[in-house]
Structures are given as C-alpha cells and as structure tokens.
Design an enzyme around this catalytic site. Sequence first.
Site, PDB file in Angstrom:
ATOM      1  N   THR A   1       0.837  -1.199   0.000  1.00  0.00           N
ATOM      2  CA  THR A   1       0.000   0.000   0.000  1.00  0.00           C
ATOM      3  C   THR A   1       0.877   1.256   0.000  1.00  0.00           C
ATOM      4  O   THR A   1       0.682   2.167  -0.818  1.00  0.00           O
ATOM      5  CB  THR A   1      -0.944  -0.011   1.222  1.00  0.00           C
ATOM      6  OG1 THR A   1      -1.575  -1.287   1.275  1.00  0.00           O
ATOM      7  CG2 THR A   1      -1.991   1.073   1.110  1.00  0.00           C
TER       8      THR A   1
ATOM      9  N   LYS B   1       6.547  10.409  20.509  1.00  0.00           N
ATOM     10  CA  LYS B   1       6.691  11.327  21.668  1.00  0.00           C
ATOM     11  C   LYS B   1       5.329  11.710  22.226  1.00  0.00           C
ATOM     12  O   LYS B   1       5.233  12.575  23.082  1.00  0.00           O
ATOM     13  CB  LYS B   1       7.408  12.604  21.216  1.00  0.00           C
ATOM     14  CG  LYS B   1       8.756  12.387  20.580  1.00  0.00           C
ATOM     15  CD  LYS B   1       9.288  13.733  20.045  1.00  0.00           C
ATOM     16  CE  LYS B   1      10.328  13.519  18.971  1.00  0.00           C
ATOM     17  NZ  LYS B   1      10.537  14.734  18.169  1.00  0.00           N
TER      18      LYS B   1
HETATM   19  N1   CP Z   1      -2.592  -5.515   0.860  1.00  0.00           N
HETATM   20  C1   CP Z   1      -1.891  -4.749   1.737  1.00  0.00           C
HETATM   21  O1   CP Z   1      -2.449  -3.892   2.393  1.00  0.00           O
HETATM   22  O2   CP Z   1      -0.563  -5.024   1.787  1.00  0.00           O
HETATM   23  P1   CP Z   1       0.477  -4.229   2.705  1.00  0.00           P
HETATM   24  O3   CP Z   1       0.121  -4.508   4.134  1.00  0.00           O
HETATM   25  O4   CP Z   1       1.830  -4.748   2.314  1.00  0.00           O
HETATM   26  O5   CP Z   1       0.309  -2.762   2.394  1.00  0.00           O
END
Ligand code: CP
Length: 305
Positions: free
Chosen positions: A52, A80
């Site tokens: 993503t 923090k």
């Molecule tokens: N499909 C998906 O959200 O993959 P990632 O967690 O690698 O972003």
Amino acid sequence: MRHLIDITDLTVGEIDELISVSERIIDDRQSFSDICKGKKIATLFFEPSTRTRLSFEAAMLELGGSVLGFASADSSSASKGESVSDTVRTVGCYADIIAMRHPKEGAPMAASKYSPVPIINAGDGGHNHPTQTLADLLTIQREKKRLDSFTIGFCGDLMFGRTVHSLINALSRYENIKFIFISPEELRLPAYIKEDTLNKKGIPFTEVERLERVIPMLDILYMTRVQRERFFNEADYVRLKDSYILEPQKLLSAKKDLSILHPLPRVNEISHNIDDDPRACYFKQVLNGKYIRMALILKLLGLEG
Ligand code: CP
C-alpha cells in the site's frame, strides 16, 4: 475537499469512473506522466506495509509528483505522544494529499476532521481498507469483464480481515452477487457486517468451514491470511493460522475460469505451486493497486480531466 475513509464515500458511478481512468492509464501511461508535477503525497504509515505504501508512492511518482512521509510510528513524533490531529495539521503544511495507515480503527476518520488536505485511509486496524478494495474491483473487472452476477468465496480470517470487510461493503452495491464465507468458527465475519451490510439489504449469504465443499461453485476465491497482529494471544493464532492452505490438488474441482485473489501479504495460505496457475491473480492485483491509486490521487486532487 473529498477524503476516502470508507469505500461507501464513493458512489458506484465514481468507482466505475476510477476503473475507467485506471484502464486509460494502463493503456497510455505516458499521457499521465507529468499531470501531478509540483504535487506531493505524504504517506503516514503508523503500521507496517509493503504494497500500500510503496504503491501510493510509485503512483505519485509515475504521475510526475513527489513523495514524503514515514514508514513507522517509531520514526515520527507519534512516539513522543503527538496526536493524529496535530500530525495531519502539520503534514498538511507540506503535502497536497495524505495516505494514512493506523492500527486504531477510525484514526483516518478522526484525522480527516482536522486535515487541510485530502486524507486517504490506507488501512485502519481490523476495520477498513478502501484502496485495497479499489484494487480488488479493478482486478475483478479486468478478469471477469463485469462487477455483477458472480459467486465469490471469502476464505480465512474474516473476523479481522479489513480487506474482506471493505470488499463485501463495495460488492453489496452490485447486482446478483452470491457471497460464501469460509472460515473457522472463531474467525467468522463480524455480526455487524452481516447485519448492516447484508441482512438489511436482503442479500443472502452462506457460511461454511470447509473450502472443499464450496470451491466448485466459485467464480472468485478471495483468500486471506490469519491476522496475527490482531490476536490477543499467540496460542489462538498458532492453532488457527494454517486453517486453510490452498494447494493444486484443491483446485482440481474448481472452475477453469476461477479467479484467485489475495490482498497479500500471504503466509502459508496459498501454496507457491499455484503462482503459475493462470487462475492466480494476486500479483496482477498488486499492479492494479498502483494504477487505481493513480486514478484516486487524480480524483481527490481534482485533476482527473
Ligand atoms: N494488501 C496490503 O495492504 O498489503 P500491505 O500490508 O503490504 O500494504
């Protein structure tokens, strides 16, 4: 200003339009190569990601824009004690659009109340993942040439799988879709989704435990991993993690034009022996995710023309 927090923030017509823009991008990437010149996306990932985050960044770079951001809460001032609202108010001074992943359900929604720029929910806890849904819909459209009239089986962790929740929500707005939910008892689809999304609209569904029982009926099989990070105790995860392992033998009774989807990452639930089967679509899904995110960035920046 538009945000994308939940897939229903987009009408069916807008989803169709995003799919159509994605297909134009796929056919003629050159025409889109500097449309976002001077624009910046910030990717604020408080939780791990490969696809993503990198696909949002690749999407903006391929549109001629720039990227900034962080890949973990530890490397930001969240460590923090800074609030999400202060974070987006700050980042909104540097970027034109923000893609945010957060372990807390509702965090991107809260951020959208304070952000001076569009917020895209890139996954919030076990809740929603609307841009994965857009990638799934583009993949289904390209494989089946339609977004209606098919039988889809969701298999694995339907309790915590946010991609499942968002995709069911999206598909509940299309006609003549038969839903089959395949999971262990403990990982069944949450009651609120069955009630609010399916029962209220009179959409029938079936719940089963054995994949073998239903695989011959499916046009689409949506596999998911058991979401270790959402379990309260490791023993339950270990007991359930290998509930389903899709192997070539299990596909013997499947349709010849079955499409196998998986949002990835996978752990054990699809054997690597299936990767070269023409029915395996999960790496096409990865690529489609970049194209549909390009279309989404254009839409939210008002640049789709
Ligand atoms: N499909 C998906 O959200 O993959 P990632 O967690 O690698 O972003």
